[in-house]
Design an enzyme around this catalytic site. Structure first.
Site: not given
Ligand code: 13P
Length: 340
Positions: A177, A219
């Site tokens: 992420e 992500k």
């Protein structure tokens, strides 16, 4: 490394038009959200809230994986059933947040570096033993006049690559992420440039650290104008710019991209994901899915308000958002689904 098992898990996380439910708020973040609603900031309140989430009937129809926080993965339902068992029983894959937070970066005012690499190999082995199959790490990139700096982008990219390699060694799929924040007055174009720069640097480091791209999930943020930018963009414009950036910067070997919501409203996050799938799905090398926290939980949290009597209504709201996002993966989400 068991590449086949990693690839299977990564594929399962984005299969059947499902997505991930991020419920891995750290205690300070969870407490902050509780405080805003007047909910007690206690371990028991956090446990009760997470029990509400994991026992939502039918959640596994739309959710492939749930990302837990360290406190939560050790907790149980009131009747003593471990959360990991409840989640697995619902057909959902348990995962865990393994970074220990984004901290002020030395010599880089306004920028952050994510910590948590020391001792990570042992922690990953413990989480694997506890039943986790994937692990998340969040890097935070702020946008401002002179930031992000090269130092911040490179340090975070390298940390992400070292974490991802350690995850794969431990048999856990990394949910990677790199979040370019929405805060700021910057225009959409600036977010695009920064997002692509961050992703390019990251994949260079992934190559150096020998990360198996087929065994990871990305992500990222959607490409958006800053929250206080005077020129906001339509849903379709955001969808187009986001997907074009990802096509330039994300290798086709990555099986899935599961967006964070980053502070967008629940409905906008669904509408934008839907537009991306409507406009591009047949031309994409990877699945475009979701891994929302706020955009999937917030309506449920507000309805719950810390009260047992509201659990059913909150679970219905959570399931509704999960269904909207699954519909968005299929390009079938409409404003009509919101009942307005
Ligand atoms: P949001 O969807 O609220 O941005 O959270 C995603 C997440 O997992 C943050 O690390």
């Amino acid at each position: 490394m068991n590449a086949e098992a990693l690839i299977n898990t990564a594929r399962k996380l984005v299969a059947d038009d499902k997505g991930l439910l991020a419920m891995d708020e750290s205690n300070p973040t969870c407490n902050k959200r509780f405080a805003k609603l007047g909910i007690p900031q206690t371990m028991e309140a956090r446990r009760a809230y997470r029990e509400l989430i994991v026992t939502t009937p039918g959640l596994g129809e739309c959710i492939s994986g749930a990302i837990l926080f360290d406190e939560t993965i050790h907790q149980q339902k009131k009747d003593g059933t471990p959360f990991v068992k409840v989640i697995t029983g619902a057909g959902i894959i348990p995962g865990i947040k393994v970074d220990i937070g984004a901290k002020a970066m030395a010599g880089h005012p306004g920028e952050k570096i994510t910590e948590g690499l020391d001792g990570l190999r042992n922690r990953l082995a413990e989480y694997f033993q506890m039943g986790a199959h994937f692990a998340k790490w969040r890097a935070v990139i702020a946008v401002g006049e002179d930031i992000p700096s090269r130092g911040c982008i490179e340090a975070n990219a390298q940390a992400l690559a070292r974490y991802a390699a350690l995850c794969q060694e431990a048999g856990l799929v990394p949910i990677v992420e790199p979040e370019v924040l929405m805060d700021g007055v910057h225009a959409l174009e600036r977010c695009r440039v920064v997002t692509e720069e961050v992703l390019r640097n990251m994949f260079i480091q992934f190559n150096c650290q020998r990360v198996l791209l087929e065994g990871m999930i990305l992500k990222p943020n959607m490409v958006l104008p800053g929250l206080t930018c005077p020129t906001q963009k339509s849903v379709d414009e955001v969808a187009d710019v986001t997907v074009r950036s990802l096509l330039r910067a994300v290798p086709a070997a990555v099986p899935g991209i599961a967006f964070l919501s980053g502070g967008q409203s629940a409905e906008l996050a669904s509408a934008r994901l839907n537009a991306m799938n409507v406009r591009f799905k047949s031309r994409l090398p990877w699945a475009l899915a979701f891994s929302f926290a706020r955009a999937i939980q917030q309506p449920a949290l507000e309805l719950w308000h810390g009260k047992e009597a509201n659990v059913n209504a909150a679970q219905q709201a959570l399931l509704h958002r999960a269904r909207c996002n699954r519909a968005a993966r299929r390009g079938e989400y409409t404003a009509g689904m919101e009942g307005k």
